[in-house]
Scaffold this motif. Structure first.
Motif, mmCIF file in Angstrom:
data_model
loop_
_atom_site.group_PDB
_atom_site.id
_atom_site.type_symbol
_atom_site.label_atom_id
_atom_site.label_comp_id
_atom_site.label_asym_id
_atom_site.label_seq_id
_atom_site.Cartn_x
_atom_site.Cartn_y
_atom_site.Cartn_z
ATOM 1 N N GLY B 114 1.129 -1.438 0.284
ATOM 2 C CA GLY B 114 -0.176 0.300 -0.032
ATOM 3 C C GLY B 114 0.958 1.247 -0.383
ATOM 4 N N VAL B 115 0.419 2.422 -0.317
ATOM 5 C CA VAL B 115 0.608 3.689 -1.014
ATOM 6 C C VAL B 115 0.141 4.813 -0.051
ATOM 7 C CG1 VAL B 115 2.057 4.573 -2.306
ATOM 8 C CG2 VAL B 115 2.202 2.879 -2.647
ATOM 9 N N ARG B 116 0.369 5.356 0.729
ATOM 10 C CA ARG B 116 0.690 6.575 1.288
ATOM 11 C C ARG B 116 0.270 8.151 1.615
ATOM 12 N NH1 ARG B 116 -2.395 10.887 4.113
ATOM 13 N NH2 ARG B 116 -5.172 9.871 4.664
ATOM 14 N N VAL B 117 0.227 8.716 0.730
ATOM 15 C CA VAL B 117 1.240 10.047 0.571
ATOM 16 C C VAL B 117 0.823 10.754 2.059
ATOM 17 C CG1 VAL B 117 1.322 12.467 -0.467
ATOM 18 C CG2 VAL B 117 1.383 10.130 -1.822
ATOM 19 N N VAL B 118 1.614 11.752 2.859
ATOM 20 C CA VAL B 118 1.533 12.643 4.236
ATOM 21 C C VAL B 118 1.979 13.769 3.272
ATOM 22 C CG1 VAL B 118 2.092 12.579 6.364
ATOM 23 C CG2 VAL B 118 3.218 10.436 5.264
ATOM 24 N N THR B 119 1.329 14.471 3.416
ATOM 25 C CA THR B 119 1.327 16.251 3.345
ATOM 26 C C THR B 119 1.835 16.709 4.779
ATOM 27 O OG1 THR B 119 -0.751 16.711 3.798
ATOM 28 C CG2 THR B 119 -0.333 15.568 1.816
ATOM 29 N N PRO B 120 2.447 17.930 4.781
ATOM 30 C CA PRO B 120 2.669 18.703 5.884
ATOM 31 C C PRO B 120 0.884 19.454 6.552
ATOM 32 C CG PRO B 120 3.334 19.170 4.011
ATOM 33 C CD PRO B 120 2.363 18.856 3.431
ATOM 34 N N GLU B 121 0.214 18.870 5.785
ATOM 35 C CA GLU B 121 -1.414 19.421 6.136
ATOM 36 C C GLU B 121 -2.034 17.980 7.132
ATOM 37 O OE1 GLU B 121 -0.688 20.116 3.061
ATOM 38 O OE2 GLU B 121 0.182 21.875 3.277
ATOM 39 N N ASP B 122 -1.241 17.073 6.522
ATOM 40 C CA ASP B 122 -1.856 15.623 8.267
ATOM 41 C C ASP B 122 -1.823 16.072 9.361
ATOM 42 O OD1 ASP B 122 -3.399 14.886 5.203
ATOM 43 O OD2 ASP B 122 -1.659 13.294 4.908
ATOM 44 N N ASP B 123 -2.669 15.341 9.646
ATOM 45 C CA ASP B 123 -3.246 15.366 10.921
ATOM 46 C C ASP B 123 -1.726 13.554 11.163
ATOM 47 O OD1 ASP B 123 -2.844 14.085 13.583
ATOM 48 O OD2 ASP B 123 -4.509 14.126 13.915
ATOM 49 N N LEU B 124 -0.482 13.625 11.686
ATOM 50 C CA LEU B 124 0.315 12.626 11.690
ATOM 51 C C LEU B 124 -0.288 11.817 11.893
ATOM 52 C CD1 LEU B 124 2.388 13.929 9.842
ATOM 53 C CD2 LEU B 124 3.410 14.201 11.664
ATOM 54 N N ASP B 125 -0.974 11.778 13.886
ATOM 55 C CA ASP B 125 -0.874 10.380 14.531
ATOM 56 C C ASP B 125 -2.493 9.701 13.778
ATOM 57 O OD1 ASP B 125 0.821 10.460 16.420
ATOM 58 O OD2 ASP B 125 -0.537 12.844 16.973
ATOM 59 N N ARG B 126 -3.338 10.635 13.174
ATOM 60 C CA ARG B 126 -4.072 10.048 12.380
ATOM 61 C C ARG B 126 -4.467 9.513 10.572
ATOM 62 N NH1 ARG B 126 -9.869 10.946 13.134
ATOM 63 N NH2 ARG B 126 -9.169 12.440 14.752
ATOM 64 N N THR B 127 -2.935 9.949 10.191
ATOM 65 C CA THR B 127 -2.657 9.464 9.521
ATOM 66 C C THR B 127 -1.918 7.642 9.235
ATOM 67 O OG1 THR B 127 -2.054 11.216 8.611
ATOM 68 C CG2 THR B 127 -1.437 9.576 7.643
ATOM 69 N N ILE B 128 -1.210 7.700 10.573
ATOM 70 C CA ILE B 128 -0.834 6.563 10.737
ATOM 71 C C ILE B 128 -1.288 5.847 11.350
ATOM 72 C CG2 ILE B 128 1.241 5.863 12.358
ATOM 73 C CD1 ILE B 128 2.677 8.007 12.038
ATOM 74 N N ALA B 129 -2.360 5.870 12.039
ATOM 75 C CA ALA B 129 -3.408 5.329 12.238
ATOM 76 C C ALA B 129 -4.008 4.587 11.387
ATOM 77 C CB ALA B 129 -4.201 5.964 13.559
ATOM 78 N N ALA B 130 -4.724 5.432 10.471
ATOM 79 C CA ALA B 130 -5.451 4.949 9.449
ATOM 80 C C ALA B 130 -4.352 3.303 8.415
ATOM 81 C CB ALA B 130 -5.728 6.227 8.171
ATOM 82 N N ALA B 131 -3.159 3.938 8.264
ATOM 83 C CA ALA B 131 -1.923 3.080 8.128
ATOM 84 C C ALA B 131 -1.861 2.088 8.251
ATOM 85 C CB ALA B 131 -0.975 3.562 6.953
#
Lengths: 362, 362
Positions: B114-131
């Motif tokens: 899977g690939v998930r691009v992270v942007t500076p605007e992203d909520d990092l914790d949320r993004t990581i949790a989702a991934a």
DNA sequence: GCCCACGTTGTGACCGCTCACAATCCTCGC
DNA sequence: GCGAGGATTGTGAGCGGTCACAACGTGGGC
């Protein structure tokens, strides 16, 4: 040294000893003093839950750090929100940019994105099956023969969208697909060169995605059409590959022929190789030879001479393809299908009028 | 027109009317006249199954086209064979090539990617949790600040490997990680330029992945060390970005300074921009100015002048990172960890000896 | 004051597969 | 010829959610 070992995953002297396992809705239910079904209702925003109950459950969710188990959800609901991209390449500009658009769109929609590269050696059916039973839908990038073949073999019951080369006029693919009109763009680019006074235009081709037709794909067709419309007999296309090396090889031969004054290339990498070959042969660009590329790769504006090329909205194609797939996955959610930009000829330094002076010495 | 509609998914006059739903182990069991558990044993290659029974079940599997439901397997077994890559970019050469290596390795091992691009605007914790709750493990590409920040926030209990810039000497990341020694490579490249007779070497930097230190990352450090070792006071680095435009901007300023005869760039895109700026300023490469890039992007060998650069084995890094993750996921499977190639200075046309002649007119 | 509808909550079964265990079959040794 | 023990098979439970439905309250209309 390049590699560090793992951190030993925490001694059991953790501050919170029982942090081990993720909380389930049952755990939340117990903590909130309700049934698991009520928790399910809360996390799904079901209307009929008393406000106070909802708050209590929410609190428990926060406290326990509950996150709904995606696997269990998928199994129970039968809904798999995910997309797998089938492609033969991830780094060539066209592919990479398409992938980028796909990723953007899927991320915006909250769909996880999978990527699976297909090689000629792969058992296509097996590969597709593997990708399909990840759940969700498929997006196939069919720019080349293997990709196109993969698309053909996707079973009818698998939700699927494709991004392909422009199909022959009048014919539409039997699968949902998006494409840009690169045939027309190639025609326009060729016509542009002819209008600049060039007697003919040579073509360095990218590998074709379909093998049966006489043509070598829409770009070759557009080029051929433009020449024929001008009453010029198309010279034999050259090129066997996608990269700069292939362009260099083709360019070396073309450079020897002093009659060659205009070259259209199937992509910018090929054009770069052609440029290099012309340089080595002592032929100046654009004074002696005009070169036009395809795709507008990021570096094409910065090489010297900067490259005249056809800008392609691959990202837009990717986004559109995702939209197409999504309408199949989300029956209700009718997202406004984004429309990719038309291909556009970007004039830069590598193309110019045919010099009236005759062929000069090498 | 760019988009085709969907094919209406088959009228119900199908040759095989009941093809609707995928077969489950229960269906197979019934067809083979055994219990579902026996089917489970067969598909998992359990030893204690009579040969004849096995054959019967296999036949039923073939007939019904059974494929084990990956979701149900994951839920029941708790094993999720999958990898998600967290990255800030998918198209820049270093990122794209790393991704390619990751894809290769995961495909070879049978792990979906899977690939998930992270942007500076992203909520990092949320993004990581989702991934993370996609299941499986994480690979974080930490070449830049956002990527490095994401890596820091990955919870300890999530299996994770990273590919990062070379850490400061003596310090190892607290997470399993791979890297190439680009610090040393930058030092060597800089030393090479000094050895060619250049008084100093200017540096056009890529954005740093860590903000706290005085340095701008390992490449800048290596460059600085080489200069200091030669008793040269390092000039201020320039550059603010990753792409050719940023290189062009930085190069424009450097080109004005006639004392500048050697430039090291943080990557090949920057170098391309610098080359272009020097060209516009009428300064010849390598006669007036030597330029060295970093990464050896595919086009760097074909531009004119071809670019001297440091070849980086990003694909190898990707493969190694996957190996590192896999040892965490598959407790038993000890794959031989692939070792990426060392960075190597590739000498091409863009660098050469300092010309003894003084600065010439513009 | 009673009935019914509705808002709220809880229970059972199931998604497709894996575990753990129990039940059966066979074969061998004495 | 009979019991032990391993090979083979079947049963029950559960993974963590969802659906369907039933069981509670409560209120308004007559």
């Amino acid at each position: 040294m390049h590699v560090t070992g793992h951190t030993t995953s925490g001694s059991d002297a953790d501050p919170h000893p029982g942090q081990q396992k993720a909380a389930s809705i049952r755990d939340v239910a117990q903590a909130a003093g309700v049934s698991y079904q009520t928790v399910s209702r809360v996390i799904n925003g079901h209307p009929n839950v008393r406000e106070e109950t909802r708050r209590r459950v929410q609190a428990a969710i926060e406290t326990l750090g509950f996150r709904r188990n995606a696997t269990a959800f998928a199994l129970a609901s039968g809904v798999t929100r995910s997309v797998t991209v089938l492609t033969t390449n991830t780094v060539l500009h066209g592919y990479a940019a398409t992938l980028q658009g796909l990723e953007e769109a899927s991320r915006a929609a909250g769909y996880p994105l999978g990527v699976r590269v297909v090689t000629p050696e792969d058992d296509l059916d097996r590969t597709i099956a593997a990708a399909a039973d990840t759940g969700g839908g498929l997006v196939v990038i069919g720019f080349d023969r293997v990709g196109a073949a993969a698309l053909d073999r996707v079973p009818a019951h698998v939700p699927c969208a494709a991004v392909v080369e422009a199909p022959p006029p009048g014919r539409t693919p039997d699968r949902p697909a998006v494409w840009a009109d690169d045939r027309e763009a190639a025609r326009a680019a060729t016509a542009h060169l002819l209008a600049l006074g060039h007697d003919t235009v040579h073509y360095v081709a990218i590998p074709a995605s379909t093998g049966t037709r006489r043509s070598a794909g829409p770009r070759a067709e557009g080029w051929r059409q433009a020449l024929e419309a001008a009453g010029v007999v198309p010279p034999a296309p050259s090129g066997k590959g996608w990269d700069a090396q292939a362009g260099y090889d083709a360019g070396k031969k073309l450079a020897r022929n002093q009659d060659v004054t205009a070259i259209l290339c199937g992509n910018d990498d090929l054009a770069l190789g052609v440029l290099r070959a012309l340089h080595h042969a002592g032929r100046r660009v654009p004074e002696d030879v005009s070169v036009i590329g395809f795709d507008d790769a990021p570096h094409s504006a910065f090489i010297t001479p900067s490259l005249t090329t056809v800008r392609m909205d691959f990202q837009g194609l990717g986004r559109a393809a995702f939209g197409l797939l999504r309408t199949q996955l989300d029956t209700d959610q009718q997202a406004p299908a984004p429309v990719p930009a038309e291909p556009a000829l970007i004039l830069r330094e590598s193309s110019g009028p045919r010099q009236s002076s005759g062929p000069r010495d090498t």
